[in-house]
Structure formats: structure tokens, C-alpha cells
Design an enzyme around this catalytic site. Structure first.
Site, PDB file in Angstrom:
ATOM      1  N   MET A  68     -52.757  53.608  -2.655  1.00 22.83           N
ATOM      2  CA  MET A  68     -52.219  52.499  -3.459  1.00 22.83           C
ATOM      3  C   MET A  68     -51.037  52.992  -4.293  1.00 22.83           C
ATOM      4  O   MET A  68     -51.000  52.876  -5.515  1.00 22.83           O
ATOM      5  CB  MET A  68     -53.346  51.920  -4.321  1.00 22.83           C
ATOM      6  CG  MET A  68     -53.040  50.577  -4.972  1.00 22.83           C
ATOM      7  SD  MET A  68     -52.389  49.341  -3.851  1.00 22.83           S
ATOM      8  CE  MET A  68     -53.861  48.407  -3.498  1.00 22.83           C
ATOM      9  N   GLY A  69     -50.043  53.532  -3.606  1.00 25.17           N
ATOM     10  CA  GLY A  69     -48.787  53.892  -4.272  1.00 25.17           C
ATOM     11  C   GLY A  69     -47.854  52.690  -4.215  1.00 25.17           C
ATOM     12  O   GLY A  69     -48.295  51.548  -4.073  1.00 25.17           O
TER      13      GLY A  69
ATOM     14  N   ILE B  52     -45.724  51.627  -1.940  1.00 27.77           N
ATOM     15  CA  ILE B  52     -45.719  50.832  -0.705  1.00 27.77           C
ATOM     16  C   ILE B  52     -47.056  50.110  -0.538  1.00 27.77           C
ATOM     17  O   ILE B  52     -47.100  48.925  -0.182  1.00 27.77           O
ATOM     18  CB  ILE B  52     -45.365  51.710   0.517  1.00 27.77           C
ATOM     19  CG1 ILE B  52     -43.953  52.283   0.347  1.00 27.77           C
ATOM     20  CG2 ILE B  52     -45.449  50.898   1.808  1.00 27.77           C
ATOM     21  CD1 ILE B  52     -43.522  53.296   1.393  1.00 27.77           C
TER      22      ILE B  52
ATOM     23  N   THR C  39     -47.947  52.952   9.001  1.00 24.86           N
ATOM     24  CA  THR C  39     -46.510  53.060   8.713  1.00 24.86           C
ATOM     25  C   THR C  39     -46.265  54.275   7.815  1.00 24.86           C
ATOM     26  O   THR C  39     -45.217  54.379   7.192  1.00 24.86           O
ATOM     27  CB  THR C  39     -45.976  51.799   7.995  1.00 24.86           C
ATOM     28  OG1 THR C  39     -46.792  51.546   6.848  1.00 24.86           O
ATOM     29  CG2 THR C  39     -45.968  50.589   8.890  1.00 24.86           C
TER      30      THR C  39
ATOM     31  N   ARG D 230     -47.508  58.319   8.167  1.00 25.70           N
ATOM     32  CA  ARG D 230     -47.110  59.468   8.958  1.00 25.70           C
ATOM     33  C   ARG D 230     -48.081  59.620  10.124  1.00 25.70           C
ATOM     34  O   ARG D 230     -49.299  59.460   9.951  1.00 25.70           O
ATOM     35  CB  ARG D 230     -47.115  60.756   8.126  1.00 25.70           C
ATOM     36  CG  ARG D 230     -45.948  60.927   7.172  1.00 25.70           C
ATOM     37  CD  ARG D 230     -44.614  61.126   7.910  1.00 25.70           C
ATOM     38  NE  ARG D 230     -43.489  61.361   7.026  1.00 25.70           N
ATOM     39  CZ  ARG D 230     -42.651  60.410   6.583  1.00 25.70           C
ATOM     40  NH1 ARG D 230     -42.815  59.156   6.951  1.00 25.70           N
ATOM     41  NH2 ARG D 230     -41.652  60.738   5.790  1.00 25.70           N
TER      42      ARG D 230
ATOM     43  N   GLU E 227     -43.223  62.826  17.050  1.00 23.51           N
ATOM     44  CA  GLU E 227     -42.125  61.857  17.095  1.00 23.51           C
ATOM     45  C   GLU E 227     -40.903  62.564  17.652  1.00 23.51           C
ATOM     46  O   GLU E 227     -40.613  63.674  17.196  1.00 23.51           O
ATOM     47  CB  GLU E 227     -41.828  61.320  15.692  1.00 23.51           C
ATOM     48  CG  GLU E 227     -42.901  60.380  15.208  1.00 23.51           C
ATOM     49  CD  GLU E 227     -42.574  59.718  13.880  1.00 23.51           C
ATOM     50  OE1 GLU E 227     -41.412  59.800  13.438  1.00 23.51           O
ATOM     51  OE2 GLU E 227     -43.478  59.126  13.296  1.00 23.51           O
TER      52      GLU E 227
ATOM     53  N   HIS F  80     -40.700  54.389  14.439  1.00 25.47           N
ATOM     54  CA  HIS F  80     -40.508  54.792  13.027  1.00 25.47           C
ATOM     55  C   HIS F  80     -39.356  54.007  12.391  1.00 25.47           C
ATOM     56  O   HIS F  80     -38.333  54.578  12.002  1.00 25.47           O
ATOM     57  CB  HIS F  80     -40.273  56.310  12.914  1.00 25.47           C
ATOM     58  CG  HIS F  80     -40.590  56.843  11.538  1.00 25.47           C
ATOM     59  ND1 HIS F  80     -41.080  58.116  11.313  1.00 25.47           N
ATOM     60  CD2 HIS F  80     -40.500  56.272  10.295  1.00 25.47           C
ATOM     61  CE1 HIS F  80     -41.259  58.307  10.018  1.00 25.47           C
ATOM     62  NE2 HIS F  80     -40.905  57.196   9.375  1.00 25.47           N
TER      63      HIS F  80
HETATM   64  C1  DGY Z   1     -39.620  57.916   4.626  1.00 26.20           C
HETATM   65  O1  DGY Z   1     -38.589  57.791   3.959  1.00 26.20           O
HETATM   66  O2  DGY Z   1     -40.447  58.792   4.397  1.00 26.20           O
HETATM   67  C2  DGY Z   1     -39.861  56.932   5.701  1.00 26.20           C
HETATM   68  O3  DGY Z   1     -40.841  57.339   6.586  1.00 26.20           O
HETATM   69  C3  DGY Z   1     -38.565  56.618   6.439  1.00 26.20           C
HETATM   70  O4  DGY Z   1     -38.750  55.414   7.119  1.00 26.20           O
END
Ligand code: DGY
Length: 326
Positions: A155-156, A158, A236, A238, A267, A286
Site C-alpha cells: 500500500m505505497g 501506486i 505491475t 516486478r 524481461e 512493461h
Molecule cells: C519503474 O519506474 O520502476 C517502473 O517499473 C517503470 O515503468
């Protein structure tokens, strides 16, 4: 006086990095592949700054080649590609780009959630391939969002932005995090759960934690078996937070209903990777922060960090506070 040499590992549009003009001597790497190109490595002994992407590894071996290096500026909020301890040890501040990509990444997490819930990739492909023969009462059925539970792992910034969006869709929100946030101060209703509780209660699990020693491989077979058979996993954050072998088994054997991945391990994910063959998994390359405005702002912030470091000033955004003794 000669301008400081800066290695820009991969090209960026000139208007995104215009603040570097007249301030540094820039040596630019190729668009592909990842990492430091040979012509950059040849010059790294002279470099005072590095402006890199999340696809470039900054480790002890590289630092050993760079005795004059004074700042590492990563054009990303995540910095698992940088050995921050090694940088701190050398007195090198490491910059990142927090905040500016929060909305874009949260938007993409919701896009993946909606696409997976409503099976958009399959529906779009079927329409194109001629399988749309009638309005079928039972065709392409997905899941409702209203009343379903979204589990947010991390819960940061994003995670919170995702929660705000998800609330508008009528999702019930729960979260897990290494630290419990003060829920009453949040502009949405969300309840804390242990990681195991979150896995077993959620209809959607969305990952928003950084990649660390603690989170690497956190979504393993044990975790996936705790999830509902109807659940959808969204990543979304890592790629290495999820163990591929476990996810493949979970998707093949229907331990969970589906996965939508913006990030993978490795990746890029090679085109013959088994994850691509699974009908209940879809993958995008990504692109969480991939909007024109966001990427430009990330580059501008990376330049601000770089220039501050070269000027011997505290970086506006840095990830290794110990380098400043705080
Ligand atoms: C980040 O900035 O860490 C993101 O993964 C880029 O999309």
C-alpha cells in the site's frame, strides 16, 4: 573546464533531456539491447555520471570500472537493478523518479484488471478471427467487479492510487504490507489483512510492492494455492515477485482463474515462453509508466537528479539516504 562525462545508457528524445545541454558531455548507448554497450564501457573510467534505465545493472563490477563516478540516476521509481549498498559504500547517491508514474501505473493495473475480468484479449481475438457469429447469451462471460474483493499487496503510492480507482468500480478493498498504514487517514475504505488472509479472500490480487529479498518469489506455489480458484492475479510491480514455474502450473491446473502481467522474469519474456501459450494469461511489455507525459517527466526528473549529483548537491529524489549520513 571540461564538462563532466555522463553515460546515457540508451537514447532518450532530446526534448526530454534538454536540461543536460551545455552542462555535460553525453555519451549515448544504443536503443537495444539492455545493459552497457561496449563503447560506453570503454569510457566508463572517465564517467562522472550515469543516467540509466531499469534494464541496466549497476553493480560492484561496474563501479570498480568507474573510479570517477559521482552520481547514478535511474529513470525509474524501482531500483532493484542498482546495488545501492555498493553505491553508498562508494559515496555515490542513487536517484530515482517517484510520484510521477503513480497515476499511469495505477491506470494500467486497472486496465489489466478490467481486461482480465472481462476477458478482453480473448473476446477481441475471437471477433477478429470470425467467431462472433451471433449475440451469444453465454459467450465471453467474465466476472463482475462490484462487490468483488481486490487485495492490494503493497500500500505505497501506486497501491493507494489503485485503491482509489477500484473503489469507484465498487470493489471491496483489502491490503497487506510490511507496515500497516493508518487506515482512517485514507480517502477510501480499505482493511488490513495478513498476506495469507489477503490471498484467500481476494477475487483479484494486484501486486504493488518493490522487488526485495523479502518479496522475491513471494508468489510461489504455496501462495497460489491459497488463492481462490476464481481469482485473477495482476502484476505491475516486478516480474521476479512471482515464481514462473508455480504460476504456469497454477494457470494450467486452474488453481487460479487467470493472470495479467505487465512485468515478467526475465524481461523481455522470450516469444517462445510457455506463459504466452496459456489462454488464461496475458502479458504486456512493461508499459505501466508508458504515457508520453509520464515518461517525459521521468526523464526530466532523472536529469534533475543527475545534475544535482554532479553539482555536489543532494539529489531531489534519492534512494540511499545513508550516502548523506542520514
Ligand atoms: C519503474 O519506474 O520502476 C517502473 O517499473 C517503470 O515503468
Amino acid at each position: 573546464m571540461a564538462l563532466p562525462l555522463v553515460l546515457l545508457t540508451h537514447p532518450l528524445p532530446p526534448e526530454w533531456i534538454s536540461s543536460l545541454q551545455g552542462r555535460v558531455r553525453l555519451l549515448v548507448g544504443p536503443a537495444e539491447p539492455s545493459g552497457f554497450a561496449p563503447h560506453l564501457l570503454e569510457q566508463i573510467g572517465e564517467a562522472e555520471g550515469v543516467l540509466c534505465l531499469l534494464i541496466d545493472r549497476i553493480d560492484q563490477n561496474l563501479l570498480d570500472l568507474a573510479p570517477r563516478l559521482r552520481v547514478v540516476s535511474n529513470m525509474a521509481v524501482g531500483y532493484d537493478n542498482v546495488d545501492t549498498l555498493a553505491c553508498t559504500h562508494r559515496g555515490i547517491p542513487v536517484g530515482n523518479t517517484p510520484g510521477v508514474l503513480t497515476d499511469a501505473t495505477a491506470d494500467l493495473a486497472m486496465a489489466l484488471l478490467l481486461s482480465a475480468a472481462r476477458r478482453l484479449p480473448k473476446a477481441a481475438m475471437d471477433a477478429k478471427d470470425g467467431f462472433w457469429r451471433t449475440w451469444s447469451p453465454t459467450g465471453w462471460l467474465g466476472s463482475d467487479l462490484r462487490g468483488a474483493t481486490l487485495g492490494i499487496v503493497g500500500m505505497g503510492k501506486i497501491g493507494k492510487a489503485v485503491a482509489q480507482r477500484a473503489q469507484a468500480f465498487g470493489l471491496k478493498l483489502i491490503y497487506s504490507d510490511h507496515k500497516q498504514v493508518f487506515e482512517a487517514s485514507l480517502p477510501f475504505n480499505v482493511e488490513y489483512r495478513s498476506f495469507d488472509e489477503l490471498l484467500s479472500e481476494s477475487d483479484f490480487v494486484s501486486l504493488h510492492c518493490p522487488l526485495t529479498i523479502q518479496t522475491k518469489g513471494m508468489i510461489d506455489a504455496t501462495a497460489l494455492k491459497k488463492m481462490k480458484r476464481s481469482a485473477i492475479l495482476i502484476n505491475t510491480a516486478r516480474g521476479p515477485i512471482i515464481l514462473n514455474a508455480a504460476l504456469i502450473q497454477a494457470l494450467r491446473e486452474s488453481w487460479i482463474a487467470g493472470a495479467a502481467l505487465d512485468v515478467t522474469d526475465p524481461e523481455p519474456l522470450p516469444p517462445d515462453h510457455p506463459l504466452y501459450d496459456l489462454p488464461n494469461c496475458f502479458i504486456v511489455p512493461h508499459i505501466g509508466s508508458a504515457t508520453h507525459g509520464t515518461r517525459q517527466r521521468m526523464a526530466e526528473m532523472a536529469c534533475e537528479n543527475l545534475l544535482a549529483g554532479l553539482d555536489g548537491l543532494k539529489l531531489p529524489n534519492y534512494v540511499n539516504p545513508d550516502v548523506y549520513g542520514s
